[in-house]
Design an enzyme around this catalytic site. Structure first.
Site, PDB file in Angstrom:
ATOM      1  N   SER A   1     -59.759   6.308  24.916  1.00 47.02           N
ATOM      2  CA  SER A   1     -58.792   5.236  24.630  1.00 47.02           C
ATOM      3  C   SER A   1     -58.731   5.029  23.125  1.00 47.02           C
ATOM      4  O   SER A   1     -59.713   5.296  22.409  1.00 47.02           O
ATOM      5  CB  SER A   1     -59.247   3.935  25.299  1.00 47.02           C
ATOM      6  OG  SER A   1     -58.477   2.847  24.834  1.00 47.02           O
TER       7      SER A   1
ATOM      8  N   TYR B   1     -65.740  -2.010  27.581  1.00 48.70           N
ATOM      9  CA  TYR B   1     -64.727  -0.954  27.709  1.00 48.70           C
ATOM     10  C   TYR B   1     -64.668  -0.104  26.428  1.00 48.70           C
ATOM     11  O   TYR B   1     -64.719   1.129  26.484  1.00 48.70           O
ATOM     12  CB  TYR B   1     -63.374  -1.600  27.988  1.00 48.70           C
ATOM     13  CG  TYR B   1     -62.228  -0.641  28.174  1.00 48.70           C
ATOM     14  CD1 TYR B   1     -62.059   0.070  29.350  1.00 48.70           C
ATOM     15  CD2 TYR B   1     -61.275  -0.465  27.162  1.00 48.70           C
ATOM     16  CE1 TYR B   1     -60.981   0.929  29.526  1.00 48.70           C
ATOM     17  CE2 TYR B   1     -60.200   0.389  27.327  1.00 48.70           C
ATOM     18  CZ  TYR B   1     -60.057   1.083  28.514  1.00 48.70           C
ATOM     19  OH  TYR B   1     -58.990   1.932  28.680  1.00 48.70           O
TER      20      TYR B   1
HETATM   21  N1  LIG Z   1     -52.836   2.159  30.485  1.00 54.04           N
HETATM   22  C1  LIG Z   1     -53.293   2.125  29.233  1.00 54.04           C
HETATM   23  O1  LIG Z   1     -52.713   1.459  28.357  1.00 54.04           O
HETATM   24  C2  LIG Z   1     -54.509   2.913  28.859  1.00 54.04           C
HETATM   25  C3  LIG Z   1     -54.830   2.998  27.488  1.00 54.04           C
HETATM   26  C4  LIG Z   1     -55.945   3.718  27.107  1.00 54.04           C
HETATM   27  C5  LIG Z   1     -56.726   4.347  28.063  1.00 54.04           C
HETATM   28  N2  LIG Z   1     -56.403   4.242  29.381  1.00 54.04           N
HETATM   29  C6  LIG Z   1     -57.240   4.920  30.349  1.00 54.04           C
HETATM   30  O2  LIG Z   1     -56.454   5.773  31.116  1.00 54.04           O
HETATM   31  C7  LIG Z   1     -57.092   5.943  32.379  1.00 54.04           C
HETATM   32  C8  LIG Z   1     -56.071   5.731  33.491  1.00 54.04           C
HETATM   33  O3  LIG Z   1     -55.625   4.412  33.413  1.00 54.04           O
HETATM   34  P1  LIG Z   1     -54.215   3.922  34.008  1.00 54.04           P
HETATM   35  O4  LIG Z   1     -53.617   3.074  32.972  1.00 54.04           O
HETATM   36  O5  LIG Z   1     -53.477   5.090  34.539  1.00 54.04           O
HETATM   37  O6  LIG Z   1     -54.743   2.954  35.150  1.00 54.04           O
HETATM   38  P2  LIG Z   1     -54.399   2.828  36.711  1.00 54.04           P
HETATM   39  O7  LIG Z   1     -55.071   1.589  37.139  1.00 54.04           O
HETATM   40  O8  LIG Z   1     -52.930   2.993  36.931  1.00 54.04           O
HETATM   41  O9  LIG Z   1     -55.124   4.101  37.346  1.00 54.04           O
HETATM   42  C9  LIG Z   1     -56.522   4.221  37.363  1.00 54.04           C
HETATM   43  C10 LIG Z   1     -56.934   4.902  38.650  1.00 54.04           C
HETATM   44  O10 LIG Z   1     -58.355   5.090  38.613  1.00 54.04           O
HETATM   45  C11 LIG Z   1     -58.852   4.780  39.895  1.00 54.04           C
HETATM   46  N3  LIG Z   1     -60.270   4.398  39.829  1.00 54.04           N
HETATM   47  C12 LIG Z   1     -60.784   3.239  39.384  1.00 54.04           C
HETATM   48  N4  LIG Z   1     -62.117   3.259  39.532  1.00 54.04           N
HETATM   49  C13 LIG Z   1     -62.443   4.451  40.076  1.00 54.04           C
HETATM   50  C14 LIG Z   1     -63.662   5.052  40.465  1.00 54.04           C
HETATM   51  N5  LIG Z   1     -64.835   4.418  40.353  1.00 54.04           N
HETATM   52  N6  LIG Z   1     -63.623   6.306  40.989  1.00 54.04           N
HETATM   53  C15 LIG Z   1     -62.442   6.953  41.122  1.00 54.04           C
HETATM   54  N7  LIG Z   1     -61.262   6.429  40.793  1.00 54.04           N
HETATM   55  C16 LIG Z   1     -61.263   5.191  40.260  1.00 54.04           C
HETATM   56  C17 LIG Z   1     -57.981   3.637  40.407  1.00 54.04           C
HETATM   57  O11 LIG Z   1     -58.055   3.521  41.820  1.00 54.04           O
HETATM   58  C18 LIG Z   1     -56.603   4.054  39.906  1.00 54.04           C
HETATM   59  O12 LIG Z   1     -55.917   4.836  40.862  1.00 54.04           O
HETATM   60  C19 LIG Z   1     -58.275   4.987  32.421  1.00 54.04           C
HETATM   61  O13 LIG Z   1     -59.448   5.692  32.080  1.00 54.04           O
HETATM   62  C20 LIG Z   1     -57.923   4.000  31.337  1.00 54.04           C
HETATM   63  O14 LIG Z   1     -59.064   3.393  30.792  1.00 54.04           O
HETATM   64  C21 LIG Z   1     -55.297   3.546  29.809  1.00 54.04           C
END
Ligand SMILES: NC(=O)c1ccc[n+]([C@@H]2O[C@H](COP(=O)([O-])OP(=O)(O)OC[C@H]3O[C@@H](n4cnc5c(N)ncnc54)[C@H](O)[C@@H]3O)[C@@H](O)[C@H]2O)c1
Length: 249
Positions: free
Chosen positions: A131, A144
């Site tokens: 991130s 985080y």
């Molecule tokens: N959306 C943002 O702005 C953003 C920014 C930086 C980093 N990220 C990172 O991107 C990644 C995806 O995030 P997103 O925004 O697509 O979120 P999201 O909530 O849409 O998707 C995350 C998925 O991970 C799954 N998950 C959660 N805990 C889990 C576990 N213990 N085992 C297996 N699956 C699990 C959830 O069920 C969900 O389907 C994450 O690592 C998040 O930290 C997101």
């Protein structure tokens, strides 16, 4: 089958939503066979096998990887996307919520790399989602951001150890991306102007824009790239300096 990943076998964690789901779509469109792990697995479809997997539980990660190898005979690509956070000020954060968050965003990536790399007997590529918060702290985000910084360093360590086996390991560092994870931020009227001011391109990213960077790092165009981080944030990281345009207004 045509495409950059024709006939290759991929594992994606966090595959059922947001960035992970966009990564699955991109891989399928480019010819890969995909096994997706998630707490709440989505629907099976042509070329795609969903598996229930909690990335913080080693036996479940092992099973996810084993499913891919048993179904398709090999593993070439892995995308470690699963993530979430329980956020609070440090002085109020419970040990349980700290462990939940760091276990998910750091230990989950460690367990995933461990079993994916064991299965990549003919080389491969691993892309981890860290991130922008690996570089930039945020209020209430100590667990985080610290875990994501750890995931970025883990990526470099893994690249060091796995390069001699023909496995490249890289990280993508997204800024603000429009997914269910950030719905509370992107929908907030209180924060809207702050985000627009901070993000050079003036909008949150789309999941497919992050997936595109991940597929680039996993694909043949990145054959000489390992141990690196690609910030995909619409220019957010570079806006920390005061806006000197105010001097000319
Ligand atoms: N959306 C943002 O702005 C953003 C920014 C930086 C980093 N990220 C990172 O991107 C990644 C995806 O995030 P997103 O925004 O697509 O979120 P999201 O909530 O849409 O998707 C995350 C998925 O991970 C799954 N998950 C959660 N805990 C889990 C576990 N213990 N085992 C297996 N699956 C699990 C959830 O069920 C969900 O389907 C994450 O690592 C998040 O930290 C997101």
């Amino acid at each position: 089958m045509t495409g950059r990943f024709a006939g290759q076998v991929a594992v994606v964690t966090g595959a059922a939503s947001g960035i992970g789901a966009a990564t699955v779509r991109g891989l399928l469109a480019e010819g890969a066979l995909v096994v997706g792990g998630d707490l709440q697995p989505d629907e099976a479809r042509d070329g795609y096998t969903p598996v229930r997997c909690d990335v913080t539980v080693e036996a479940e990660v092992e099973k996810l990887v084993r499913t891919a190898v048993e179904a398709h005979g090999r593993l070439d690509l892995a995308f470690n996307v699963a993530g979430a956070a329980r956020s609070a000020p440090i002085v109020d954060q419970t040990e349980e919520d700290w462990d939940f968050t760091v276990d998910l965003v750091l230990k989950g990536v460690f367990l995933s790399i461990k079993h994916q790399a064991r299965a990549m007997t003919e080389g491969g590529a691993i892309v981890n989602v860290s991130s922008l918060n690996a570089h930039v702290p945020m209020h209430f985000g100590s667990a985080y951001a610290s875990g994501k910084a750890g995931a970025e360093m883990l990526t470099k360590n893994a690249a060091l150890e796995l390069g001699p086996r023909g496995i490249r390991v890289n990280a993508v560092l997204p800024g603000l991306v429009d997914t269910p994870l950030t719905a509370g931020l992107t929908a907030s009227e209180v924060l809207a102007d702050d985000f627009l001011d901070a993000i050079v391109l003036g909008r949150p990213g789309r999941p497919d824009e992050i997936a595109a960077a991940m597929l680039f790092l996993a694909g043949p165009e990145a054959s000489y790239i390992t141990g690196t981080s690609l910030v995909v944030d619409g220019g957010w990281e570079i806006t920390g300096y005061p806006d000197l345009r105010k001097l000319r207004r």
